[in-house]
Design a protein around this motif. Structure first.
Motif, PDB file in Angstrom:
ATOM      1  N   LEU A  98       1.006  -1.140  -0.249  1.00  0.00           N
ATOM      2  CA  LEU A  98       0.373  -0.216  -0.045  1.00  0.00           C
ATOM      3  C   LEU A  98       0.942   1.485   0.244  1.00  0.00           C
ATOM      4  O   LEU A  98       1.666   1.296   1.053  1.00  0.00           O
ATOM      5  N   PRO A  99       0.606   2.313  -0.676  1.00  0.00           N
ATOM      6  CA  PRO A  99       1.148   3.716  -0.982  1.00  0.00           C
ATOM      7  C   PRO A  99       1.020   3.890   0.666  1.00  0.00           C
ATOM      8  O   PRO A  99      -0.183   3.103   1.585  1.00  0.00           O
ATOM      9  N   ARG A 100       1.374   5.718   1.274  1.00  0.00           N
ATOM     10  CA  ARG A 100       1.639   5.841   2.188  1.00  0.00           C
ATOM     11  C   ARG A 100       0.170   5.635   2.845  1.00  0.00           C
ATOM     12  O   ARG A 100      -0.182   5.942   4.077  1.00  0.00           O
ATOM     13  N   ALA A 101      -0.784   6.628   1.918  1.00  0.00           N
ATOM     14  CA  ALA A 101      -1.828   7.462   2.314  1.00  0.00           C
ATOM     15  C   ALA A 101      -2.887   6.097   2.494  1.00  0.00           C
ATOM     16  O   ALA A 101      -3.119   5.805   3.500  1.00  0.00           O
ATOM     17  N   ASP A 134      -2.083   4.181   5.618  1.00  0.00           N
ATOM     18  CA  ASP A 134      -1.971   5.310   7.301  1.00  0.00           C
ATOM     19  C   ASP A 134      -4.000   5.262   7.232  1.00  0.00           C
ATOM     20  O   ASP A 134      -3.860   4.486   8.394  1.00  0.00           O
ATOM     21  N   ALA A 135      -4.281   4.950   6.282  1.00  0.00           N
ATOM     22  CA  ALA A 135      -5.868   5.111   6.152  1.00  0.00           C
ATOM     23  C   ALA A 135      -6.369   3.605   6.682  1.00  0.00           C
ATOM     24  O   ALA A 135      -7.407   3.805   7.919  1.00  0.00           O
ATOM     25  N   ILE A 136      -5.167   2.172   6.069  1.00  0.00           N
ATOM     26  CA  ILE A 136      -6.097   1.370   7.215  1.00  0.00           C
ATOM     27  C   ILE A 136      -4.904   0.544   8.415  1.00  0.00           C
ATOM     28  O   ILE A 136      -5.467   0.417   9.218  1.00  0.00           O
ATOM     29  N   TYR A 137      -4.320   1.606   8.658  1.00  0.00           N
ATOM     30  CA  TYR A 137      -3.116   1.517  10.127  1.00  0.00           C
ATOM     31  C   TYR A 137      -4.346   1.109  10.918  1.00  0.00           C
ATOM     32  O   TYR A 137      -4.085   0.083  12.360  1.00  0.00           O
ATOM     33  N   PRO A 138      -4.956   1.915  10.753  1.00  0.00           N
ATOM     34  CA  PRO A 138      -6.163   1.957  12.564  1.00  0.00           C
ATOM     35  C   PRO A 138      -7.036   0.898  12.950  1.00  0.00           C
ATOM     36  O   PRO A 138      -7.305   0.139  13.586  1.00  0.00           O
ATOM     37  N   ASP A 155      11.068   3.288  14.161  1.00  0.00           N
ATOM     38  CA  ASP A 155      11.305   4.289  13.513  1.00  0.00           C
ATOM     39  C   ASP A 155      10.781   4.659  12.332  1.00  0.00           C
ATOM     40  O   ASP A 155      10.346   5.229  11.379  1.00  0.00           O
ATOM     41  N   ARG A 156      10.067   2.713  11.693  1.00  0.00           N
ATOM     42  CA  ARG A 156      10.188   2.628   9.977  1.00  0.00           C
ATOM     43  C   ARG A 156       9.287   2.379  10.091  1.00  0.00           C
ATOM     44  O   ARG A 156       7.874   3.388  10.702  1.00  0.00           O
ATOM     45  N   VAL A 157       8.403   3.014   8.980  1.00  0.00           N
ATOM     46  CA  VAL A 157       7.362   3.309   8.740  1.00  0.00           C
ATOM     47  C   VAL A 157       7.112   1.206   7.942  1.00  0.00           C
ATOM     48  O   VAL A 157       7.562   0.397   7.484  1.00  0.00           O
ATOM     49  N   ILE A 158       6.206   0.736   8.899  1.00  0.00           N
ATOM     50  CA  ILE A 158       5.747  -0.609   9.030  1.00  0.00           C
ATOM     51  C   ILE A 158       5.018  -0.615   7.966  1.00  0.00           C
ATOM     52  O   ILE A 158       3.523  -0.125   7.451  1.00  0.00           O
ATOM     53  N   PRO A 159       5.125  -1.775   6.869  1.00  0.00           N
ATOM     54  CA  PRO A 159       4.899  -2.048   5.203  1.00  0.00           C
ATOM     55  C   PRO A 159       3.042  -2.363   5.358  1.00  0.00           C
ATOM     56  O   PRO A 159       3.100  -3.855   6.578  1.00  0.00           O
ATOM     57  N   VAL A 160       2.311  -2.368   4.811  1.00  0.00           N
ATOM     58  CA  VAL A 160       1.078  -3.456   4.875  1.00  0.00           C
ATOM     59  C   VAL A 160       1.015  -3.417   3.113  1.00  0.00           C
ATOM     60  O   VAL A 160       1.034  -2.740   2.304  1.00  0.00           O
TER      61      VAL A 160
END
Length: 143
Positions: free
Chosen positions: A105-108, A111-115, A132-137
């Motif tokens: 998933l692209p960042r936006a 970020d929308a699905i992580y919650p 500190d890394r962005v956890i990928p989905v």
């Protein structure tokens, strides 16, 4: 992660894979009651099949896997594998393996699905705080 850690992780994964296949997709221990699938990806460097038990999330009829690595500072090996070779297969429950295409998933969108991930598994909020890394989905799209 040293070689001993990798060897221990491989043994742990193999025990969970065997238990998953012997018990119709159910695994005890830390995975008790948690939706788990077996992901078969192609090794990014080796080109060999790699089977990994992975928690999954069904959100709005789609299947997602999260590269949390329990909050470690690097993505799990399967994430590197899927980036190199997005064609994979999954086993869920007693269903036979089925082909999927992994889409990071692209960042936006991530970020929308992580919650929704955190709502189903609150521990994933803690994993996010540990690194500190962005956890990928990744979405696993039927192929």
């Amino acid at each position: 992660m040293g070689e001993d850690d990798l060897s221990g992780e491989r043994d742990f994964n193999q025990r969970n894979i065997d238990e998953f296949r012997a018990n119709g997709g159910k695994v005890g221990g830390q995975f008790e009651g948690f939706p788990l699938l077996l992901l078969t990806s192609t090794g990014a460097k080796s080109g060999q099949p790699r089977v990994t038990p992975t928690a999954y999330f069904e959100i709005d009829g789609r299947i997602y896997i999260v590269g949390s690595a329990a909050g470690r500072d690097s993505d799990p090996a399967w994430a590197f594998n899927l980036r190199a070779h997005p064609e994979a297969s999954v086993e869920i429950g007693t269903d036979p393996p089925r082909p999927v295409a992994a889409r990071e998933l692209p960042r936006a969108e991530r970020d929308a699905i992580y919650p929704a991930v955190v709502e189903q598994a609150p521990g994933f909020a803690e994993y996010e705080k540990r690194t500190d890394r962005v956890i990928p989905v990744f979405e696993l799209v039927p192929a």
